[in-house]
Each structure stands twice: as C-alpha cells, then as structure tokens.
Design an enzyme around this catalytic site. Structure first.
Site, PDB file in Angstrom:
ATOM      1  N   LYS A  10      -0.382  15.375 -10.134  1.00  0.00           N
ATOM      2  CA  LYS A  10       0.240  14.965 -11.395  1.00  0.00           C
ATOM      3  C   LYS A  10       1.133  16.066 -11.966  1.00  0.00           C
ATOM      4  CE  LYS A  10      -1.228  10.768 -11.665  1.00  0.00           C
ATOM      5  NZ  LYS A  10      -0.270   9.624 -11.590  1.00  0.00           N
TER       6      LYS A  10
ATOM      7  N   ASN B  80       3.604   3.560 -11.743  1.00  0.00           N
ATOM      8  CA  ASN B  80       2.268   3.617 -12.345  1.00  0.00           C
ATOM      9  C   ASN B  80       1.157   3.788 -11.314  1.00  0.00           C
ATOM     10  OD1 ASN B  80       0.154   2.976 -14.485  1.00  0.00           O
ATOM     11  ND2 ASN B  80      -0.132   1.254 -13.078  1.00  0.00           N
TER      12      ASN B  80
ATOM     13  N   ALA C 220      -8.640   5.420 -20.687  1.00  0.00           N
ATOM     14  CA  ALA C 220      -8.835   3.998 -20.960  1.00  0.00           C
ATOM     15  C   ALA C 220     -10.007   3.489 -20.125  1.00  0.00           C
ATOM     16  CB  ALA C 220      -7.567   3.202 -20.621  1.00  0.00           C
TER      17      ALA C 220
ATOM     18  N   ASP D  19       0.858  -1.179   0.000  1.00  0.00           N
ATOM     19  CA  ASP D  19       0.000   0.000   0.000  1.00  0.00           C
ATOM     20  C   ASP D  19       0.896   1.231   0.000  1.00  0.00           C
ATOM     21  OD1 ASP D  19      -1.736   2.084   0.435  1.00  0.00           O
ATOM     22  OD2 ASP D  19      -2.615   1.280   2.271  1.00  0.00           O
TER      23      ASP D  19
ATOM     24  N   TYR E 179      -5.934  15.888  -7.441  1.00  0.00           N
ATOM     25  CA  TYR E 179      -5.309  14.918  -8.339  1.00  0.00           C
ATOM     26  C   TYR E 179      -4.495  15.633  -9.413  1.00  0.00           C
ATOM     27  CZ  TYR E 179      -4.938  11.411 -12.060  1.00  0.00           C
ATOM     28  OH  TYR E 179      -4.469  10.571 -13.033  1.00  0.00           O
TER      29      TYR E 179
END
Length: 262
Positions: free
Chosen positions: A160, A90, A189, A63, A156
């Site tokens: 990034k 990733n 995706a 984790d 988020y």
C-alpha cells in the site's frame, strides 16, 4: 450522506475492481445512484453477478493476481467502452502472515493484486483517456497500513505504501493530459474481510478510532465521488485518508471511558 451531484456523473463510464467487496459495493452503489454507467470486476463470480444484476451494471470476472486476469479485464473494457472516464482500483488482498514465514509466492500475490494490477490498469486507462481526449480520474484505494503497519501485515503495508507512491508518480505523468490520479485510504469497515470478523476484534479496532465509530457505507464513497467530481479539479497526486482519524497518530480513550486511567 453523499451529496447529489446533479447530472455530473450521469452516463460517466466507471470501472471498479474488487466490486464484490464491501468498499467496492458501496462505491458502485454510490456511482449508480448518480446515474453512472458501471463496469464491475471481481474474482468472485457469484457475488459479482448478484451486484451487477442489482445495479444493472456490466460485469467482468477477473483474477487480478495473474497477468491473464488483468489482460482479460482490459479486453473487457476495450470491448465495452474503449476507455473509461473513471477508474477505481479497489481490488486488494490482505493475508495476515508474519514476515518471517511469508514465502515468495505469497509476497508475489500480494504485490500482483495490490500494486502491479493497479499500475497496469492505470497505465492502460490513462493511455486510452489521453488518446480519446478524456480528462478523467484514477482513484487507487490504499490503507492506513501504508503509514502504520501491523506485526502480521508487513508485506500488505509495503504494497500500500508502494501504491501511494505510484499514485503520486502517475499524477506527475498524467497531469499534462488533464488526467488526475489520487488515492483514498478507507477506514476500518467490519465485513471488508472475506471471513466474518470476531466481535472483540471489531471492538478493539473501534477503540483506536478517535471519532469512535467504524467506516459506514457513505464514508469512503463520498470521498471518492468528490475526488472524481469537478469540485476537486485541482486535486491530484495525493492521498485522502477517510478513517476517523485512525492514522493521525496513537489514540487511547480518555480516562474512565474504558474503566481505566490513561
């Protein structure tokens, strides 16, 4: 399709975090097909075990939102190989919460997984690569959100954007050792979320992609393999967006394609 790199990746030691997710799984399958040796990590034990068994890969449940989880993965890497030839950062989390109602604990979790863990893993791997004389590669998975945030994904997006700047900074420091650090921004995706995505949401996202389709199993992995190959030996400190043009700018279908004028 992903090119055949011959034996370039045969026996190369590749650590992939977030391997049980769709991009992680596709990337693991691509490296496996090229003959790489894999150490796959994810917080979800069952899908990770299934993937590891399917690919004959080593696995480590971790984790990455906790310091103990990062330490456990580093220990698993040290025990298995001492160092890696390629690190694929990733793993990531993307809770959709408005900035006005996102509490400190949620912010810290996003930053821990999306920024702190990649930094710590890259720091460790670059150090072991340097000591072992390995001219390896670190790939950080970023997002178009770093350039185009959404109303409910502000933290988020910030994480990034920070990861992209971290990529550039690490590249400056690692370059003298011949180690390259790059980032890849995969396109949208379907199935990349923990929960199934509604069809109308997928259609809306597809409508905003100039090339007219969502990301498939060969798109991001093909870019990642190329960046890790000798063909990209002079590429470092940059982000490659593999998103069908979605982050290039605002896009609307041509007149008549959706039944209305633009």
């Amino acid at each position: 399709m992903i090119p055949d790199y011959g034996r370039e990746f045969a026996g190369r030691r590749v650590l992939i975090t977030g391997a049980a997710g769709v991009i992680g799984r596709w990337t693991a399958e691509a490296f496996h097909a090229q003959g790489a040796e894999l150490l796959l990590s994810d917080a979800r034990a069952e899908p990770l075990a299934e993937l590891g068994e399917a690919l004959g890969a080593h696995t480590a449940v971790a984790d990455l939102s906790t310091a103990d989880g990062v330490a456990a993965l580093i220990a698993a890497l040290d025990e298995r190989w001492r160092t890696a030839d390629i690190l694929i950062n990733n793993a990531g989390v993307y809770p959709r919460t408005p900035l006005a109602t996102t509490d400190r604990a949620a912010v810290e979790r996003i930053l821990d997984v999306n920024v702190i863990a990649p930094y710590q893993l890259a720091q460790h791997v670059i150090g072991t690569m340097t000591r072992a004389g390995v001219r390896g590669c670190v790939v950080n998975l970023t997002s178009g959100a770093a350039k185009r945030p959404t109303r409910t994904g502000g933290v988020y997006a910030a994480s990034k954007a920070a990861l992209e700047m971290l990529t550039r900074s690490l590249a400056l420091e690692a370059g003298e050792a011949g180690i390259r650090v790059v980032a890849v921004g995969p396109g949208f995706a379907p199935g990349s979320e923990v929960s199934e995505l509604p069809a109308d949401h997928v259609a809306k996202m597809r409508a905003g992609i100039p090339l007219g389709r969502t990301s498939g199993p060969h798109d991001a992995p093909a870019a990642i393999l190329w960046l890790c190959s000798g063909a990209a030996s002079f590429v470092t400190g940059t982000t490659l967006d593999v998103d069908g043009g979605r982050t290039a700018g605002d896009f609307a279908p041509a007149a008549g394609q959706d039944g209305s004028a633009t």
